[in-house]
Design a protein around this motif. Sequence first.
Motif, PDB file in Angstrom:
ATOM      1  N   VAL A 102       1.033  -1.140  -0.226  1.00  0.00           N
ATOM      2  CA  VAL A 102       0.100  -0.082  -0.150  1.00  0.00           C
ATOM      3  C   VAL A 102       1.007   1.242  -0.020  1.00  0.00           C
ATOM      4  O   VAL A 102       1.809   1.165   0.748  1.00  0.00           O
ATOM      5  N   LEU A 103       0.663   2.088  -0.993  1.00  0.00           N
ATOM      6  CA  LEU A 103       1.373   3.328  -1.136  1.00  0.00           C
ATOM      7  C   LEU A 103       0.541   4.492  -0.859  1.00  0.00           C
ATOM      8  O   LEU A 103      -0.351   4.654  -1.076  1.00  0.00           O
ATOM      9  N   VAL A 104       1.070   5.189   0.408  1.00  0.00           N
ATOM     10  CA  VAL A 104      -0.068   6.351   0.864  1.00  0.00           C
ATOM     11  C   VAL A 104       0.641   7.763   0.766  1.00  0.00           C
ATOM     12  O   VAL A 104       2.116   7.936   1.156  1.00  0.00           O
ATOM     13  N   GLU A 105       0.070   8.721   0.231  1.00  0.00           N
ATOM     14  CA  GLU A 105       0.450  10.135   0.272  1.00  0.00           C
ATOM     15  C   GLU A 105      -0.214  10.485   1.545  1.00  0.00           C
ATOM     16  O   GLU A 105      -1.082  10.810   1.577  1.00  0.00           O
ATOM     17  N   ALA A 106       0.978  10.867   2.375  1.00  0.00           N
ATOM     18  CA  ALA A 106       0.716  11.087   3.917  1.00  0.00           C
ATOM     19  C   ALA A 106       0.783  12.664   4.456  1.00  0.00           C
ATOM     20  O   ALA A 106       1.136  13.130   5.331  1.00  0.00           O
ATOM     21  N   ASP A 107       1.109  13.437   3.258  1.00  0.00           N
ATOM     22  CA  ASP A 107       1.503  15.083   3.523  1.00  0.00           C
ATOM     23  C   ASP A 107       1.027  15.753   2.357  1.00  0.00           C
ATOM     24  O   ASP A 107       0.917  15.236   1.213  1.00  0.00           O
ATOM     25  N   GLY A 108       0.944  17.113   2.754  1.00  0.00           N
ATOM     26  CA  GLY A 108       0.567  18.090   1.696  1.00  0.00           C
ATOM     27  C   GLY A 108       1.591  19.100   1.663  1.00  0.00           C
ATOM     28  O   GLY A 108       2.268  19.533   2.649  1.00  0.00           O
ATOM     29  N   SER A 109       1.787  19.665   0.283  1.00  0.00           N
ATOM     30  CA  SER A 109       2.847  20.954   0.337  1.00  0.00           C
ATOM     31  C   SER A 109       2.404  21.892  -0.796  1.00  0.00           C
ATOM     32  O   SER A 109       3.077  22.861  -0.848  1.00  0.00           O
ATOM     33  N   LYS A 110       1.098  21.826  -0.914  1.00  0.00           N
ATOM     34  CA  LYS A 110       0.671  23.228  -1.927  1.00  0.00           C
ATOM     35  C   LYS A 110       1.499  23.206  -3.259  1.00  0.00           C
ATOM     36  O   LYS A 110       1.443  24.362  -3.683  1.00  0.00           O
ATOM     37  N   ARG A 111       1.929  22.092  -3.515  1.00  0.00           N
ATOM     38  CA  ARG A 111       2.590  22.078  -4.832  1.00  0.00           C
ATOM     39  C   ARG A 111       3.978  22.765  -4.863  1.00  0.00           C
ATOM     40  O   ARG A 111       4.528  23.165  -5.925  1.00  0.00           O
ATOM     41  N   LEU A 112       4.338  23.168  -3.609  1.00  0.00           N
ATOM     42  CA  LEU A 112       5.818  24.021  -3.842  1.00  0.00           C
ATOM     43  C   LEU A 112       6.844  22.769  -3.380  1.00  0.00           C
ATOM     44  O   LEU A 112       6.496  21.542  -2.881  1.00  0.00           O
ATOM     45  N   PRO A 113       8.414  22.943  -3.663  1.00  0.00           N
ATOM     46  CA  PRO A 113       9.171  22.271  -3.564  1.00  0.00           C
ATOM     47  C   PRO A 113       9.712  21.921  -2.353  1.00  0.00           C
ATOM     48  O   PRO A 113      10.402  20.767  -2.003  1.00  0.00           O
ATOM     49  N   LEU A 114       9.526  22.765  -1.323  1.00  0.00           N
ATOM     50  CA  LEU A 114      10.122  22.565   0.031  1.00  0.00           C
ATOM     51  C   LEU A 114       8.883  22.835   1.162  1.00  0.00           C
ATOM     52  O   LEU A 114       7.788  23.158   0.815  1.00  0.00           O
ATOM     53  N   LYS A 115       9.075  22.074   2.299  1.00  0.00           N
ATOM     54  CA  LYS A 115       7.697  21.905   3.219  1.00  0.00           C
ATOM     55  C   LYS A 115       8.567  21.780   4.623  1.00  0.00           C
ATOM     56  O   LYS A 115       9.478  21.172   5.109  1.00  0.00           O
ATOM     57  N   PHE A 140      15.982  25.111  -4.060  1.00  0.00           N
ATOM     58  CA  PHE A 140      17.401  25.489  -3.592  1.00  0.00           C
ATOM     59  C   PHE A 140      17.657  26.664  -4.026  1.00  0.00           C
ATOM     60  O   PHE A 140      17.350  26.898  -5.432  1.00  0.00           O
ATOM     61  N   GLY A 141      17.897  27.803  -3.295  1.00  0.00           N
ATOM     62  CA  GLY A 141      18.289  28.847  -3.727  1.00  0.00           C
ATOM     63  C   GLY A 141      17.250  29.952  -4.116  1.00  0.00           C
ATOM     64  O   GLY A 141      17.543  31.289  -4.130  1.00  0.00           O
ATOM     65  N   ARG A 142      16.217  29.561  -3.991  1.00  0.00           N
ATOM     66  CA  ARG A 142      14.872  30.481  -4.049  1.00  0.00           C
ATOM     67  C   ARG A 142      14.479  31.052  -2.514  1.00  0.00           C
ATOM     68  O   ARG A 142      14.777  30.580  -1.664  1.00  0.00           O
ATOM     69  N   ALA A 165      17.404  32.934   0.943  1.00  0.00           N
ATOM     70  CA  ALA A 165      17.581  32.133   0.037  1.00  0.00           C
ATOM     71  C   ALA A 165      17.567  30.499   0.883  1.00  0.00           C
ATOM     72  O   ALA A 165      18.021  30.339   1.732  1.00  0.00           O
ATOM     73  N   ALA A 166      16.578  29.687   0.205  1.00  0.00           N
ATOM     74  CA  ALA A 166      16.756  28.302   0.647  1.00  0.00           C
ATOM     75  C   ALA A 166      17.719  27.641   0.246  1.00  0.00           C
ATOM     76  O   ALA A 166      17.867  26.789  -0.443  1.00  0.00           O
TER      77      ALA A 166
END
Length: 233
Positions: A102-115, A140-142, A165-166
Amino acid sequence: MIITDLLRTDAKLVSAVGSGGKSTLLHELALAFPGRTILTTTTHMIPPRDIPYLEDPHEEEIAAALAQNRSVCIGQSMAGSGGKISAPALSMETLRELADIVLVEADGSKRLPLKAHAAWEPIIPACTDETIEVVGASGFGRPIEQAAHRPEIFCRLTGAHPEDAATPELVAKAVAAECRDGICRPDILVVNQAEGTERLEQARRFAAELISCGIALPVYAGSIRAHELMQLA
């Protein structure tokens, strides 16, 4: 490496957390895994078009579908959500008994690359055997305020300012702080979107900083979609 090498051989339920490629990771694993596979979520996700979707099914419906299809996606539709689904009514423990994995998406990130995670996140099932955290190298760098979901928490964890910058080092510090606090304790980390020399070098800096922070985890980097990943640590 092949993408299923990310999976422990004894894992029956795998949760993906973080940002920058969770859905892609789970989709590619669902297509590549050789056994009966259920794809679902504890939060919200958009079901993939190339995997049959079952709307809040009973156990018998899932068993019948897996007899005809190697992979199925299950959940409950959400009105006004743009096609997203939420967690099914059946328990994760029940789902573990119906499939090989079973593969579970267990998080949300609003389609952003970092969280960075709020206190109630991520929503990892108690019966999870393996947790994979994804980090999007495109962040990275944004500026943190543009690249990170929950930037205020990211800044609290790292001492940075929203307009900073991240850097790979700051992202590693945020991940390490959450590991130490028990907010998110992944078994492995995947730096996705790390195509090209510059991104791969940033991924190496991220992995090195994690070690400096006292976090010893396997770290992979590369492109999930292209199945091009290498182990960095």
